[in-house]
Scaffold this motif. Structure first.
Motif, mmCIF file in Angstrom:
data_model
loop_
_atom_site.group_PDB
_atom_site.id
_atom_site.type_symbol
_atom_site.label_atom_id
_atom_site.label_comp_id
_atom_site.label_asym_id
_atom_site.label_seq_id
_atom_site.Cartn_x
_atom_site.Cartn_y
_atom_site.Cartn_z
ATOM 1 N N THR A 54 -2.024 22.485 -38.790
ATOM 2 C CA THR A 54 -3.143 21.745 -39.391
ATOM 3 C C THR A 54 -2.680 20.464 -40.066
ATOM 4 N N LEU A 55 -1.391 20.230 -40.033
ATOM 5 C CA LEU A 55 -0.844 19.051 -40.711
ATOM 6 C C LEU A 55 -1.024 17.800 -39.848
ATOM 7 N N VAL A 56 -1.543 16.774 -40.467
ATOM 8 C CA VAL A 56 -1.554 15.460 -39.822
ATOM 9 C C VAL A 56 -0.623 14.578 -40.641
ATOM 10 N N ALA A 57 0.518 14.275 -40.070
ATOM 11 C CA ALA A 57 1.539 13.557 -40.825
ATOM 12 C C ALA A 57 1.440 12.049 -40.630
ATOM 13 N N GLU A 58 1.043 11.644 -39.434
ATOM 14 C CA GLU A 58 1.003 10.194 -39.199
ATOM 15 C C GLU A 58 0.015 9.849 -38.100
ATOM 16 N N VAL A 59 -0.404 8.603 -38.115
ATOM 17 C CA VAL A 59 -1.278 8.076 -37.068
ATOM 18 C C VAL A 59 -0.484 7.011 -36.318
ATOM 19 N N GLU A 60 -0.355 7.210 -35.035
ATOM 20 C CA GLU A 60 0.416 6.262 -34.223
ATOM 21 C C GLU A 60 -0.544 5.471 -33.341
ATOM 22 N N ILE A 61 -0.429 4.172 -33.414
ATOM 23 C CA ILE A 61 -1.308 3.309 -32.620
ATOM 24 C C ILE A 61 -0.463 2.630 -31.550
ATOM 25 N N ARG A 62 -0.872 2.805 -30.307
ATOM 26 C CA ARG A 62 -0.104 2.242 -29.192
ATOM 27 C C ARG A 62 -0.936 1.206 -28.437
ATOM 28 N N GLY A 63 -0.251 0.268 -27.875
ATOM 29 C CA GLY A 63 -0.885 -0.688 -26.957
ATOM 30 C C GLY A 63 -1.428 -1.941 -27.603
ATOM 31 N N LEU A 64 -1.053 -2.180 -28.870
ATOM 32 C CA LEU A 64 -1.567 -3.372 -29.538
ATOM 33 C C LEU A 64 -0.634 -4.553 -29.318
ATOM 34 N N GLU A 65 -1.213 -5.673 -28.966
ATOM 35 C CA GLU A 65 -0.431 -6.907 -28.838
ATOM 36 C C GLU A 65 -1.090 -8.024 -29.626
ATOM 37 N N ASN A 66 -2.338 -8.226 -29.341
ATOM 38 C CA ASN A 66 -3.034 -9.318 -30.015
ATOM 39 C C ASN A 66 -3.842 -8.831 -31.213
ATOM 40 N N VAL A 67 -4.407 -7.643 -31.089
ATOM 41 C CA VAL A 67 -5.203 -7.105 -32.185
ATOM 42 C C VAL A 67 -4.266 -6.621 -33.292
ATOM 43 N N SER A 68 -4.617 -6.908 -34.522
ATOM 44 C CA SER A 68 -3.788 -6.519 -35.657
ATOM 45 C C SER A 68 -3.817 -4.999 -35.858
ATOM 46 N N VAL B 119 -6.455 -0.227 -25.349
ATOM 47 C CA VAL B 119 -6.346 -1.261 -24.322
ATOM 48 C C VAL B 119 -7.138 -2.461 -24.828
ATOM 49 N N GLU B 120 -6.470 -3.575 -24.931
ATOM 50 C CA GLU B 120 -7.122 -4.756 -25.495
ATOM 51 C C GLU B 120 -7.924 -5.494 -24.429
ATOM 52 N N GLU B 121 -8.907 -6.250 -24.924
ATOM 53 C CA GLU B 121 -9.680 -7.084 -24.001
ATOM 54 C C GLU B 121 -8.793 -8.215 -23.506
ATOM 55 N N LEU B 122 -8.999 -8.600 -22.230
ATOM 56 C CA LEU B 122 -8.215 -9.707 -21.690
ATOM 57 C C LEU B 122 -8.728 -11.020 -22.262
ATOM 58 N N PRO B 123 -7.848 -11.934 -22.620
ATOM 59 C CA PRO B 123 -8.313 -13.235 -23.129
ATOM 60 C C PRO B 123 -9.036 -14.005 -22.034
ATOM 61 N N GLU B 124 -10.092 -14.696 -22.455
ATOM 62 C CA GLU B 124 -10.872 -15.457 -21.472
ATOM 63 C C GLU B 124 -10.025 -16.595 -20.924
ATOM 64 N N GLN B 125 -10.000 -16.700 -19.625
ATOM 65 C CA GLN B 125 -9.200 -17.744 -18.997
ATOM 66 C C GLN B 125 -10.099 -18.648 -18.175
ATOM 67 N N GLU B 126 -9.936 -19.923 -18.381
ATOM 68 C CA GLU B 126 -10.710 -20.883 -17.591
ATOM 69 C C GLU B 126 -9.969 -21.119 -16.282
ATOM 70 N N ILE B 127 -10.618 -20.774 -15.216
ATOM 71 C CA ILE B 127 -9.969 -20.909 -13.921
ATOM 72 C C ILE B 127 -10.249 -22.307 -13.367
ATOM 73 N N THR B 128 -9.247 -23.074 -13.300
ATOM 74 C CA THR B 128 -9.419 -24.440 -12.796
ATOM 75 C C THR B 128 -8.687 -24.578 -11.461
ATOM 76 N N ASP B 129 -9.479 -24.984 -10.506
ATOM 77 C CA ASP B 129 -8.899 -25.158 -9.173
ATOM 78 C C ASP B 129 -8.613 -26.641 -8.974
ATOM 79 N N THR B 130 -7.358 -26.970 -8.882
ATOM 80 C CA THR B 130 -6.992 -28.375 -8.707
ATOM 81 C C THR B 130 -6.470 -28.648 -7.300
ATOM 82 N N GLN B 131 -6.610 -27.683 -6.440
ATOM 83 C CA GLN B 131 -6.028 -27.838 -5.111
ATOM 84 C C GLN B 131 -7.070 -28.073 -4.016
ATOM 85 N N SER B 132 -8.254 -27.439 -4.154
ATOM 86 C CA SER B 132 -9.239 -27.550 -3.074
ATOM 87 C C SER B 132 -9.711 -29.006 -2.926
#
Lengths: 85, 325
Positions: B118-132, B185-198
């Protein structure tokens, strides 16, 4: 004697005689006779005769023997040797 | 042979293999040659103690555990003996240590295992990179405290709390032993897709008269003085390559043009028109000039008045040189 000190050893550490009141024999082959005044213990190649008063075996198993009492004489006899008169 | 067992305390050790630490001492008096008796016992593996002899009777002690073996040896060799006493811990105490202590130990172990579970000794948070991590920990702290015994945290509520944190797309909460593990699992940062080749042409955003063309990539499709409409091609998406076929490229450049922007003012009657028109036009013109971007140049203005049945309308025309690419 309030303490126990080895004062004489016979037969290559097999027999330890301590302060006139205790004798320890290691590697005995049994007892030939036992009275409060005399005890004959078989050892390899002969016997050990312990003479004294109120002789008691404080501990004994198949290999070790510890005798206490007023020990007056310890005599080793080789096989076939008769007692001195 | 007379076998005296009157003083034998029966049931003390029927198995004869009791634990040495609980063994008492048994005292035996044996008749006959002491030397023979002692040799028999010691050869049988028995350790005798406190041996005294008196008138063909030998008195000695041995451990209670060795007593059955000693009795067996003496009996088999026809020795008469008496067990004069067995000293040692009471049977009840030994029984307790043998049985009840074992049961008690098992029960105590089970209780400790249960309490530990019944002992809860610690809370472990995994998978954080950008979120504090502190943000997630703060959200979780409402539902679980550490360390704590008899803790039964609601994992579903913790999961919802974690999902409520900004930037968290998915959360899974599991309990492993004394730890609460939160996988995030963090949300992916919004990326502006710019096509400079077509190969895409550069089109006009507004209608106007071209004043300047700077081609960075591609082939200019207009010249200064050309009239263009919104949507016309300003720079074509290819580059001439001599005798070879044109090479398609993404058109890029700066095209400026003189454009006209209009604004209308409406008055309900002629009186209000006469009273406010001049002031309003000047105010609107100043306001328009102030709203121009750095790269825009004010080139002049004009207006026209149209009188309708129920109102008077003024159309103001502003001339601006601006980028239309």
């Amino acid at each position: 004697m309030g303490f126990s000190v080895a004062v004489k050893e016979i037969m290559l550490d097999k027999i330890t005689f301590s302060a006139g009141e205790k004798i320890f024999i290691e590697g005995h082959r049994g007892i030939s006779s036992y009275t409060p005044e005399e005890m004959v213990v078989r050892i390899t190649g002969g016997t050990v005769v312990i003479k004294g008063e109120s002789l008691e075996i404080s501990e004994m198993n198949g290999d070790e023997l510890s005798v206490t009492g007023k020990i007056r004489a310890v005599e080793r006899r080789k096989k076939g040797e008769k007692a001195e008169k | 042979m007379k076998k005296l067992r009157s003083e034998r305390v029966k049931g003390n050790d029927e198995r004869g293999d009791s634990f040495e630490i609980f063994s008492g001492k048994a005292e035996i008096i044996c008749e006959g040659s002491p030397a023979y008796t002692l040799n028999l016992l010691t050869l049988g593996g028995i350790k005798v103690r406190n041996v005294k002899t008196d008138n063909d009777k030998t008195r000695f002690t041995l451990t209670e555990a060795e007593l059955p073996q000693a009795e067996k040896i003496l009996t088999e060799n026809g020795r008469e003996y008496t067990v004069t006493g067995v000293r040692g811990p009471k049977r009840g105490i030994r029984e307790f240590f043998r049985r009840y202590a074992l049961i008690a130990g098992v029960l105590i172990s089970c209780a400790l295992v249960y309490i530990y579970s019944t002992l809860v000794a610690e809370v472990e948070i995994r998978g954080l990179e950008n979120v504090s991590e502190s943000t997630v920990a703060e959200a979780v702290s409402e539902y679980v405290e550490t360390p704590r015994l008899f803790a039964y945290p609601d994992l579903e509520s913790i999961e919802k709390a974690v999902l409520g944190c900004d930037g968290v797309a998915y959360a899974k909460v599991v309990r492993e032993g004394k730890r609460i593990i939160i996988e995030v699992v963090e949300e992916l940062p919004e990326q502006e897709i710019t096509d400079t080749q077509s190969p895409i042409p550069l089109l006009a955003r507004e209608s106007g008269t071209i004043t300047r063309v700077v081609t960075l990539r591609g082939t200019a499709a207009v010249d200064c003085g050309d009239e263009v409409k919104a949507g016309d091609v300003l720079i074509a998406p290819y580059v001439e390559a001599g005798e070879n076929a044109p090479v398609p490229v993404r058109a890029m450049g700066i095209v400026e043009a003189r454009v006209t922007r209009t604004e209308q003012l409406e008055y309900a009657d002629e009186a209000s028109f006469t009273a406010r028109a001049a002031t309003d036009i000047e105010a609107r013109k100043n306001e328009f000039c102030a709203s121009l971007a750095d790269y825009e140049i004010f080139a002049g203005s004009s207006f026209s008045v149209k009188k309708l049945d129920k109102s008077i309308t003024i159309s103001i025309y502003y001339e601006v040189i601006t980028r239309i690419s």
